[in-house]
Design a protein around this motif. Sequence first.
Motif, short mmCIF file in Angstrom:
data_model
loop_
_atom_site.label_atom_id
_atom_site.label_comp_id
_atom_site.label_asym_id
_atom_site.label_seq_id
_atom_site.Cartn_x
_atom_site.Cartn_y
_atom_site.Cartn_z
N ALA A 15 0.84 -1.32 -0.09
CA ALA A 15 0.16 0.06 -0.01
C ALA A 15 0.80 1.36 0.03
N ILE A 16 1.90 1.23 1.00
CA ILE A 16 3.07 2.51 0.96
C ILE A 16 3.44 2.59 -0.52
N ALA A 17 3.92 1.46 -1.22
CA ALA A 17 4.47 1.54 -2.35
C ALA A 17 3.56 2.24 -3.44
N LEU A 18 2.47 1.73 -3.43
CA LEU A 18 1.54 2.47 -4.48
C LEU A 18 1.22 3.66 -4.27
N LEU A 19 1.04 4.16 -3.03
CA LEU A 19 0.75 5.50 -2.61
C LEU A 19 2.07 6.35 -3.08
N THR A 20 3.42 5.73 -2.86
CA THR A 20 4.65 6.39 -3.28
C THR A 20 4.58 6.68 -4.66
N ILE A 21 4.34 5.64 -5.40
CA ILE A 21 4.28 5.61 -7.03
C ILE A 21 3.40 6.90 -7.61
N ALA A 22 2.09 6.75 -6.79
CA ALA A 22 1.29 8.00 -7.03
C ALA A 22 1.66 9.19 -7.06
N ILE A 23 2.47 9.54 -5.94
CA ILE A 23 3.12 10.76 -5.51
C ILE A 23 4.27 11.11 -6.52
N ARG A 25 4.93 9.92 -9.28
CA ARG A 25 4.77 10.29 -10.86
C ARG A 25 4.31 11.70 -11.04
N ARG A 26 3.75 12.06 -10.04
CA ARG A 26 3.34 13.49 -10.17
C ARG A 26 4.44 14.67 -10.06
N ILE A 27 5.49 14.28 -9.41
CA ILE A 27 6.58 14.97 -9.28
C ILE A 27 7.87 14.52 -10.30
N ALA A 28 7.61 13.50 -11.04
CA ALA A 28 8.47 13.10 -11.88
C ALA A 28 9.96 12.53 -11.28
N VAL A 29 9.67 11.73 -10.06
CA VAL A 29 10.98 11.07 -9.51
C VAL A 29 10.93 9.72 -9.46
N PRO A 30 11.86 8.98 -9.83
CA PRO A 30 11.71 7.37 -9.99
C PRO A 30 11.32 7.04 -8.39
N TYR A 31 10.31 6.01 -8.59
CA TYR A 31 9.33 5.53 -7.42
C TYR A 31 10.42 4.79 -6.45
N THR A 32 11.48 4.38 -7.11
CA THR A 32 12.21 3.62 -6.18
C THR A 32 13.06 4.74 -5.09
N LEU A 33 13.45 5.91 -5.52
CA LEU A 33 14.01 6.66 -4.82
C LEU A 33 13.00 6.92 -3.68
N GLY A 34 11.86 7.51 -4.32
CA GLY A 34 10.94 7.71 -3.20
C GLY A 34 10.71 6.98 -2.21
N LEU A 35 10.66 5.42 -2.47
CA LEU A 35 10.38 4.30 -1.32
C LEU A 35 11.66 4.63 -0.45
N VAL A 36 12.93 4.57 -0.95
CA VAL A 36 13.96 4.73 0.00
C VAL A 36 13.54 5.98 1.04
N ILE A 37 13.13 7.11 0.61
CA ILE A 37 13.09 8.17 1.29
C ILE A 37 11.94 7.92 2.34
N ILE A 38 10.90 7.21 2.05
CA ILE A 38 9.64 6.76 2.94
C ILE A 38 10.01 5.98 3.76
N GLY A 39 10.92 4.86 3.30
CA GLY A 39 11.30 3.88 4.42
C GLY A 39 12.30 4.26 5.43
N LEU A 40 13.17 5.55 5.11
CA LEU A 40 14.16 6.10 5.98
C LEU A 40 13.35 7.01 6.86
N GLY A 41 12.34 7.66 6.48
CA GLY A 41 11.43 8.44 7.51
C GLY A 41 10.64 7.65 8.46
N LEU A 42 10.16 6.49 7.85
CA LEU A 42 9.50 5.64 8.83
C LEU A 42 10.10 5.14 9.92
N SER A 43 11.79 4.54 9.60
CA SER A 43 12.63 3.98 10.35
C SER A 43 12.98 5.16 11.51
N VAL A 44 13.53 6.30 10.96
CA VAL A 44 13.88 7.34 12.03
C VAL A 44 12.87 7.80 12.90
#
Length: 437
Positions: A15-23, A25-44
Motif C-alpha cells: 500500500a505504501i509502495a502504491l501511494l509512493t508511486i502515485a506521488i 509520478r506527479r513530481i517526476a521522480v523514480p518511485y524507487t528513490l521515493g520508497l527509500v526516502i519513505i522507508g528512511l522516514g518511517l525508520s527514523v
Amino acid sequence: MNIPSLEGYLVLFLAIALLTIAITRRIAVPYTLGLVIIGLGLSVFGLLPNVHLTPPLVLFVFLPALLFEGAWSIRWHLVRAHWRTIFFLAGPGLLLSLGVIASILHILDGLDWGTAFLLAAILSPTDPVAVLSLFRQLHVDERLSTIIEGESLFNDGVAGSLYQTFLAVVLLTMQGHSSGGLQAWGEGVLTFLIEAGGAVALGLLVGWLMSRIVKRIDEPLMEVTLTIITAYGVYLVADQLHLSAIMAVIVAALVLGNYGRRVGLSENSRVAVDQFWSVLAFIANALIFLLVGVQLNPLALPLVPGEEMTTLLVAVFAVSVVLVARLALVLVVAARSMLTLSPRVRAMGPKQHVPRSWQLVIFWSGLRGALSLALVLALPTEIPHRSILVVSTYAVVFFTLLIQGITLRWLLKHIPSLQTPLPSAEASEEQVAETSV
C-alpha cells in the motif's frame, strides 16, 4: 514473526509502495528513490521498529527474481551490439575499480589488504533500477540503457564471486600463521575460478535443458511455472554446490530468455511470462527499496564504543573512494573509446564508440543498493573491522541512492544528445547485427 504479522506487513508495504508511486509520478521522480526516502522516514520516527533487511531475505527471496527478470528481459542482439563495452565494464573495468578502492583504503585508511579488497568487493555491485526508471521517463537512448543494465547484471555475478573469494582470504588469514597470507590468497583465487566457472557451466546447462522442455509444452501457466523453477532452482543448486548463485541465475535466464524464447515459446506464452515477471519484479523492487530505506536509519548504525569518529570518517572517505574509482573506470572507457576512432582499429572490425555524454552518465549512474547491504550484513561477526565495513557500505549506498539518484534526473535533462542516435555508419552496423540474429 508469525504469519498474520508477516501478511500485515506485506499488505502495508505494498500500500505504501502504491501511494509512493502515485506521488512520485506527479513530481517526476523514480518511485524507487521515493520508497527509500519513505522507508528512511518511517525508520527514523520509529514507525517500523520490528522490520529489518536481512541477508537471507535479499539473497534467497528477492535476488533470484530480480536477477532472472533482468536477464530474461534483456535482448541479446542489443548486448551483442555493445558487448565490448559491457564486457569491459563488468570485467577488466570492475577489477580496475576494485584495485583502486582497495589500494586507497589500504594506503590511506590503514586497512589490511584482505579487508580492503573485501570492502571493495562489497561496494562493487551496481543497482540500475532507479537509473533505468529515469531513462524510460526521459526516453533515453535504448542502447545506453542496455550498456548500464548489462554492466549491472554481469557486474553482480563477478562481484558476488569476488566477495566469496576475499571473505575466504580474510578468514584463512585469520586462522593461518605467518606464511598463511600467501596461501590464503592462492586458495582465494582458486575459489573464484571454481565458483565463477562452475556457475557459468551450470547456468548454461540449466538454461539449455529448460529451453528444450518448454519447446515441448504449449501451456502458458506451465511455462511460467518452469521459469520460476529455473530462477529459484538454479540459485539453490548453485548455492548448495558452493558456486556463484548470482552468476548461475544470470546465465540460465539469458539462455532461456533468448534461445528458449525463440525456439520454445508461443506468442501467448511470451506475453504471459513477460507480464508475470514484470509484476514480480515490481513487487520485489518496491519491497526491497522500502526496506533499504528502513535499513539506512543513521540512528541505528552499528558503531563500536570508542571508535565512533574513526568509523564515521572511514565511511565518509569510502564514498569519495568509490567516486574516484568510478571516475577512473570512465576515463579508461573514454581512452578506449577514442582508440576505436583510429583508422587502424576501425579496419579490424565494427567500432563501438561510447559518446562523451554517455560516459558522463555511466560515471554518475553507478548507484549501489540492496545487494551491497546484504553482502555486508552477511559478514561473520568475527571479521576484523566489521563495524567499519558495515557503516562504510551504509554511507556509500545512502549517498549513491539519494544524492546521485536525485541529481541524475537533472543531469539527463541537460544532455539533449542522449535522446539522439549515434552516427549513421554505426547505426547501420547495429541494424545489420540485429537483422542477422
